[in-house]
Scaffold this motif. Structure first.
Motif, PDB file in Angstrom:
ATOM      1  N   GLY A  15      19.596 -39.170   3.040  1.00  0.00           N
ATOM      2  CA  GLY A  15      20.796 -38.798   2.082  1.00  0.00           C
ATOM      3  C   GLY A  15      20.234 -38.681   0.412  1.00  0.00           C
ATOM      4  O   GLY A  15      20.829 -38.188  -0.175  1.00  0.00           O
ATOM      5  N   ARG A  16      18.824 -39.159   0.462  1.00  0.00           N
ATOM      6  CA  ARG A  16      18.287 -38.608  -0.934  1.00  0.00           C
ATOM      7  C   ARG A  16      17.202 -37.952  -1.011  1.00  0.00           C
ATOM      8  O   ARG A  16      17.042 -37.147  -2.038  1.00  0.00           O
ATOM      9  N   PHE A  17      16.472 -37.633   0.157  1.00  0.00           N
ATOM     10  CA  PHE A  17      15.536 -36.788   0.135  1.00  0.00           C
ATOM     11  C   PHE A  17      15.502 -35.658   1.368  1.00  0.00           C
ATOM     12  O   PHE A  17      16.459 -35.879   2.243  1.00  0.00           O
ATOM     13  N   THR A  18      14.996 -34.584   1.232  1.00  0.00           N
ATOM     14  CA  THR A  18      15.354 -33.332   2.079  1.00  0.00           C
ATOM     15  C   THR A  18      14.007 -32.698   2.188  1.00  0.00           C
ATOM     16  O   THR A  18      13.025 -32.279   1.442  1.00  0.00           O
ATOM     17  N   ILE A  19      13.485 -32.539   3.592  1.00  0.00           N
ATOM     18  CA  ILE A  19      12.528 -31.872   3.853  1.00  0.00           C
ATOM     19  C   ILE A  19      12.725 -30.579   4.385  1.00  0.00           C
ATOM     20  O   ILE A  19      13.592 -30.290   4.979  1.00  0.00           O
ATOM     21  N   SER A  20      12.023 -29.491   4.007  1.00  0.00           N
ATOM     22  CA  SER A  20      12.206 -28.066   4.372  1.00  0.00           C
ATOM     23  C   SER A  20      10.790 -27.430   4.696  1.00  0.00           C
ATOM     24  O   SER A  20       9.599 -27.964   4.085  1.00  0.00           O
ATOM     25  N   ARG A  21      10.664 -26.367   5.066  1.00  0.00           N
ATOM     26  CA  ARG A  21       9.231 -25.565   5.311  1.00  0.00           C
ATOM     27  C   ARG A  21       9.705 -23.849   4.990  1.00  0.00           C
ATOM     28  O   ARG A  21      10.921 -23.597   5.392  1.00  0.00           O
ATOM     29  N   ASP A  22       8.616 -23.346   4.608  1.00  0.00           N
ATOM     30  CA  ASP A  22       8.577 -22.050   4.627  1.00  0.00           C
ATOM     31  C   ASP A  22       7.655 -21.321   5.199  1.00  0.00           C
ATOM     32  O   ASP A  22       6.453 -21.305   4.560  1.00  0.00           O
TER      33      ASP A  22
END
Length: 124
Positions: A65-72
């Protein structure tokens, strides 16, 4: 694969930071990628992970709910957006890559490649 983490720094509680992890190598898009962290005197712990396509993510309860992981995958980079930071988030953050797992594993020993770590310090 070589991993280079960046984006750490000093921030006040409640603030935000975005970590980046740039990877070399043509097979990056097939790797499961994760962020771990290690605070002084503590074991390295899983923070967040993302599968090869970005279609599946997993978070530690402490950051959900506080951190978000993403990738490109086009730019061989993963990110960790950290909001509402708390003093207990203070740690060295490491990105890691696994070349064979098709699920997001939370055990550090299964990861083949590690970045050098970037320090996040959250002041109260």
């Amino acid at each position: 694969v070589q991993l280079q983490a960046s984006g750490g720094g000093l921030v006040q509680a409640g603030g935000s930071l975005r970590l980046s992890c740039a990877a070399s190598g043509r097979t990056f898009s097939s790797y499961t990628m994760t962020w771990f962290r290690q605070a002084p005197g503590k074991e390295r712990e899983f923070v967040a992970g993302i599968n090869w396509s970005g279609g599946s993510t997993s978070y530690a309860d402490s950051v959900k709910g506080r951190f978000t992981i993403s990738r490109d995958n086009a730019n061989n980079t993963i990110y960790l957006q950290m909001n509402s930071l708390k003093p207990e988030d203070t740690a060295v953050y490491y990105c890691a890559a696994n070349s064979y797992a098709r699920v997001i594993l939370r055990t550090p020993s299964v990861y083949d490649y590690w970045g050098q770590g970037t320090l996040v310090t959250v002041s109260s």
